[in-house]
Motif scaffolding. Structure first.
Motif, PDB file in Angstrom:
ATOM      1  N   VAL A 130     -49.003  34.000 -31.430  1.00 28.51           N
ATOM      2  CA  VAL A 130     -48.065  34.806 -30.657  1.00 28.51           C
ATOM      3  C   VAL A 130     -46.696  34.720 -31.327  1.00 28.51           C
ATOM      4  O   VAL A 130     -46.150  33.619 -31.514  1.00 28.51           O
ATOM      5  CB  VAL A 130     -47.979  34.329 -29.196  1.00 28.51           C
ATOM      6  CG1 VAL A 130     -47.031  35.233 -28.406  1.00 28.51           C
ATOM      7  CG2 VAL A 130     -49.355  34.327 -28.552  1.00 28.51           C
ATOM      8  N   GLU A 132     -46.966  34.098 -24.132  1.00 30.26           N
ATOM      9  CA  GLU A 132     -45.815  33.281 -24.497  1.00 30.26           C
ATOM     10  C   GLU A 132     -46.085  32.630 -25.847  1.00 30.26           C
ATOM     11  O   GLU A 132     -47.242  32.497 -26.261  1.00 30.26           O
ATOM     12  CB  GLU A 132     -45.568  32.221 -23.423  1.00 30.26           C
ATOM     13  CG  GLU A 132     -45.327  32.791 -22.038  1.00 30.26           C
ATOM     14  CD  GLU A 132     -45.189  31.723 -20.959  1.00 30.26           C
ATOM     15  OE1 GLU A 132     -45.298  30.516 -21.294  1.00 30.26           O
ATOM     16  OE2 GLU A 132     -44.972  32.093 -19.790  1.00 30.26           O
ATOM     17  N   LEU A 133     -45.013  32.193 -26.506  1.00 27.82           N
ATOM     18  CA  LEU A 133     -45.160  31.568 -27.826  1.00 27.82           C
ATOM     19  C   LEU A 133     -46.105  30.368 -27.766  1.00 27.82           C
ATOM     20  O   LEU A 133     -46.904  30.143 -28.684  1.00 27.82           O
ATOM     21  CB  LEU A 133     -43.802  31.141 -28.368  1.00 27.82           C
ATOM     22  CG  LEU A 133     -42.787  32.248 -28.638  1.00 27.82           C
ATOM     23  CD1 LEU A 133     -41.476  31.652 -29.161  1.00 27.82           C
ATOM     24  CD2 LEU A 133     -43.338  33.262 -29.620  1.00 27.82           C
ATOM     25  N   THR A 155     -47.591  39.781 -29.936  1.00 25.74           N
ATOM     26  CA  THR A 155     -46.189  39.464 -29.692  1.00 25.74           C
ATOM     27  C   THR A 155     -46.008  39.054 -28.234  1.00 25.74           C
ATOM     28  O   THR A 155     -46.842  39.362 -27.374  1.00 25.74           O
ATOM     29  CB  THR A 155     -45.278  40.649 -30.017  1.00 25.74           C
ATOM     30  OG1 THR A 155     -45.703  41.785 -29.252  1.00 25.74           O
ATOM     31  CG2 THR A 155     -45.338  40.986 -31.502  1.00 25.74           C
ATOM     32  N   ARG A 156     -44.907  38.366 -27.987  1.00 29.09           N
ATOM     33  CA  ARG A 156     -44.614  37.899 -26.632  1.00 29.09           C
ATOM     34  C   ARG A 156     -44.664  39.034 -25.632  1.00 29.09           C
ATOM     35  O   ARG A 156     -44.191  40.132 -25.896  1.00 29.09           O
ATOM     36  CB  ARG A 156     -43.225  37.259 -26.586  1.00 29.09           C
ATOM     37  CG  ARG A 156     -43.203  35.815 -26.997  1.00 29.09           C
ATOM     38  CD  ARG A 156     -41.827  35.209 -26.804  1.00 29.09           C
ATOM     39  NE  ARG A 156     -40.787  35.941 -27.490  1.00 29.09           N
ATOM     40  CZ  ARG A 156     -39.490  35.689 -27.375  1.00 29.09           C
ATOM     41  NH1 ARG A 156     -39.082  34.728 -26.571  1.00 29.09           N
ATOM     42  NH2 ARG A 156     -38.611  36.393 -28.042  1.00 29.09           N
TER      43      ARG A 156
END
Lengths: 114, 113
Positions: free
Chosen positions: B112, B82-83, B14-15
């Motif tokens: 992500v 980050e995504l 996850t971020r």
């Protein structure tokens, strides 16, 4: 940033036909290499041509290099279904650290129709 | 088979989290390069390690860092995910001073969320 750009972005041909992919780049190079990538997997080296060479063959592969036009082409003869993959050109030049740095193009997606 | 192995093959983060990717180079190869490949794009050079030192870096922020160990294996660390970090991360080994091909692993697919 991408050093090279392949053309076309995608190519579909019948099995047995020849496939030609082109690569253009922007700066002087030590050598140019072609790699193949099956979907979502690692890259496999196909062939390397040095800046002082104009043509090179390896099995069904033929690569040409024109340094005056900053371009290269990859020809696959007598294509097979197993040739379906993405093909990338990569240019090698000496970096500021004195080592060889390889920069990849955007790729050509080749589909061979049985 | 190139003799280059990467782990893990897939992972989801996850971020804001941190991730470590690992690479074992081909026997005898003293140089490891890392590339990021976004979907539909060509591989982008992150950095290269030779004799445990960073030996060249692409246009990636400092939150991308690496290590090379005495046995020439390597790690890629990414902090504050980050995504846009979602990509296939490829490791390639080679022999310094020899102009030629890179030997790639199968990659680590990072997602992500």
């Amino acid at each position: 940033s991408q050093q090279g750009e392949e053309d076309p972005q995608a190519l579909s041909i019948q099995e047995g036909e020849n496939a030609t992919m082109n690569c253009s780049y922007k700066t002087s190079i030590n050598n140019l290499q072609w790699y193949r990538q099956n979907s979502g997997r690692g890259l496999v080296h196909l062939i390397l041509i040095r800046s002082n060479e104009r043509e090179k063959h390896s099995g069904r592969l033929r690569v040409t290099l024109d340094t005056s036009k900053k371009s290269s082409s990859l020809l696959i003869t007598a294509s097979r279904a197993a040739d379906t993959a993405s093909y990338f050109c990569a240019t090698a030049r000496i970096s500021n650290f004195g080592n060889e740095k390889l920069t990849f193009g955007t790729g050509t997606r080749l589909t061979i129709i049985p | 088979e190139t003799g280059v192995t990467q782990s893990p093959t897939h992972l989801i983060k996850t971020r804001g989290q941190q991730v470590t990717l690992r690479c074992s180079s081909q026997s005898g190869h003293n140089t490891v390069s890392w590339y990021q490949q976004a979907l539909g794009q060509g591989p982008q050079f992150i950095f290269q390690y030779y004799r445990e030192e960073e030996n060249g870096r692409g246009n990636f922020p400092p939150r991308f860092s690496g290590l090379q160990f005495p046995n020439y294996s390597s790690e890629l660390n990414v902090n504050a995910l980050e995504l846009d970090d979602s990509a296939l991360y490829l490791c390639a080994s080679s022999l310094q001073g020899r102009s030629g091909e890179l030997f790639f692993g199968e990659g680590s697919r990072l997602t992500v969320l």
